[in-house]
Scaffold this active site. Structure first.
Site, PDB file in Angstrom:
ATOM      1  N   CYS A  58      -3.557   5.451   5.874  1.00 36.98           N
ATOM      2  CA  CYS A  58      -4.355   5.191   7.083  1.00 36.98           C
ATOM      3  C   CYS A  58      -3.470   5.727   8.296  1.00 36.98           C
ATOM      4  CB  CYS A  58      -5.024   3.860   7.092  1.00 36.98           C
ATOM      5  SG  CYS A  58      -3.786   2.655   6.789  1.00 36.98           S
TER       6      CYS A  58
ATOM      7  N   HIS B  51     -13.670  -0.263   0.691  1.00 35.79           N
ATOM      8  CA  HIS B  51     -13.212   1.022   0.504  1.00 35.79           C
ATOM      9  C   HIS B  51     -12.177   1.450  -0.207  1.00 35.79           C
ATOM     10  CE1 HIS B  51     -10.076  -0.337   3.217  1.00 35.79           C
ATOM     11  NE2 HIS B  51      -9.446   0.805   2.921  1.00 35.79           N
TER      12      HIS B  51
ATOM     13  N   THR C 199     -25.822 -10.861  12.400  1.00 39.00           N
ATOM     14  CA  THR C 199     -26.767 -10.512  11.057  1.00 39.00           C
ATOM     15  C   THR C 199     -25.852  -9.760  10.107  1.00 39.00           C
ATOM     16  OG1 THR C 199     -28.568 -10.149  12.823  1.00 39.00           O
ATOM     17  CG2 THR C 199     -28.848  -9.078  10.410  1.00 39.00           C
TER      18      THR C 199
ATOM     19  N   ASN D 205       0.710  -1.326  -0.041  1.00 41.33           N
ATOM     20  CA  ASN D 205      -0.118   0.108  -0.216  1.00 41.33           C
ATOM     21  C   ASN D 205       0.693   1.528  -0.030  1.00 41.33           C
ATOM     22  OD1 ASN D 205       0.269  -1.495   2.630  1.00 41.33           O
ATOM     23  ND2 ASN D 205      -0.373   0.645   3.494  1.00 41.33           N
TER      24      ASN D 205
ATOM     25  N   GLN E 136      -5.074  -3.821  -1.675  1.00 37.58           N
ATOM     26  CA  GLN E 136      -4.608  -2.813  -2.510  1.00 37.58           C
ATOM     27  C   GLN E 136      -4.866  -3.254  -3.959  1.00 37.58           C
ATOM     28  OE1 GLN E 136      -3.730  -0.181  -0.594  1.00 37.58           O
ATOM     29  NE2 GLN E 136      -3.512   0.902  -2.393  1.00 37.58           N
TER      30      GLN E 136
END
Length: 288
Positions: A230, A110, A146, A62, A88
């Site tokens: 990040c 994402h 769930t 990354n 990535q």
């Protein structure tokens, strides 16, 4: 066994196992171009293969974009399970679970324009792992709870509607790197001699401090990072660059730039237009 350049999402759990479960962790070194040392791996498997529970090598990095020889790792591993973090790489370069031959493969929405907090673990059916969460037995009883149907559907929609043109993005990256080396001749691209993702460029600017460069680039309306996106704002040298042979000083003289599906030639040209001034100001600040 994990590579020295893994994302902290792999690195930190592995180190947790050492501290809390008594595991032994061996980190596979990488070359100066950021590729895992296959000779080291081969030798260790020959000597201690019966002791190795798992090998984890990311598909692409990354921070540098370097693409790892995962299929070769699998061949060397034999019957040892191999995991790859392919977050990535997904939709950026060809990626086939079957062709890689790995035991498990991780993806995340994402990175492809999908929602945060939803991902995929592709796991060989005959392989059993302990439950992460206990309860209703969803997801093959590995992760009860769930199902997050809206995010799952959104993830699928993002993949189906991806408009990432790898060739165009790679051309933008190459345009940017040529411009960088033309205006800052002593700069160098990390991992340039290895296969790389189309859109990531990690550049070292000798005589600068990356934190200062980051602020200067931001003041010019150019977004970049000092390492993993990040971990932006974390003041420490990149473990990835250190593993590639950088010193603390050179690792903290590097910036990570990314091109995406919406990046244009004018974006690249604007970034290049402000770069010389930013580097000169950064070097002046570093010399004080």
């Amino acid at each position: 066994m994990i590579s020295t350049v893994e994302h902290h999402a792999v690195l930190d759990p592995a180190r947790w196992l050492v501290e809390h479960e008594g595991a032994e962790l061996i980190e596979i070194p990488v070359t100066k171009d950021g590729l895992v040392d296959l000779a080291f791996l081969k030798k260790l498997i020959e000597e201690r293969g019966a002791e190795i529970a798992l090998i984890s090598v990311m598909h692409s990095n990354n921070e540098t974009g370097v693409i790892q020889p995962v299929a070769e790792v699998v061949k060397l591993a034999g019957d040892i399970p191999v995991h790859t973090d392919a977050v990535q790489s997904f939709t950026k370069v060809p990626l086939s679970y079957k062709e890689l031959g790995v035991t498990s493969l991780a993806l995340s929405a994402h990175k492809v324009g999908g929602p945060l907090g939803i991902g995929i673990l592709v796991l060989r059916r005959a392989f059993e792992i302990p439950a992460l969460l206990h309860g209703g037995g969803q997801e093959r009883e590995i992760r009860s709870g769930t199902l997050n149907a809206p995010s799952i559907v959104a993830f699928a929609a993002a993949v189906e509607n991806s408009f990432y043109d790898a060739a165009r993005v790679a051309a933008l990256r190459d345009r940017f790197e040529a411009g960088v080396l033309g205006s800052v001749p002593d700069a160098y691209i990390n991992g340039v001699n290895a296969p790389r993702l189309p859109g990531i460029s990690n550049v070292t600017f000798p005589g600068t401090q990356s934190d200062s460069l980051l602020l200067l680039m931001d003041s010019e309306k150019v977004s970049c990072s000092t390492g993993a996106a990040c971990s932006a704002g974390v003041h420490r040298p990149s473990h990835v660059l250190l593993a590639m042979g950088h010193t603390d000083v050179t690792a903290q003289s590097s910036l990570r730039f990314s091109c995406g599906a919406t990046t244009t030639e004018s974006d690249i040209d604007f970034a290049l237009s402000v770069l010389p001034t930013v580097i000169n100001r950064g070097r002046a600040a570093a010399s004080l």
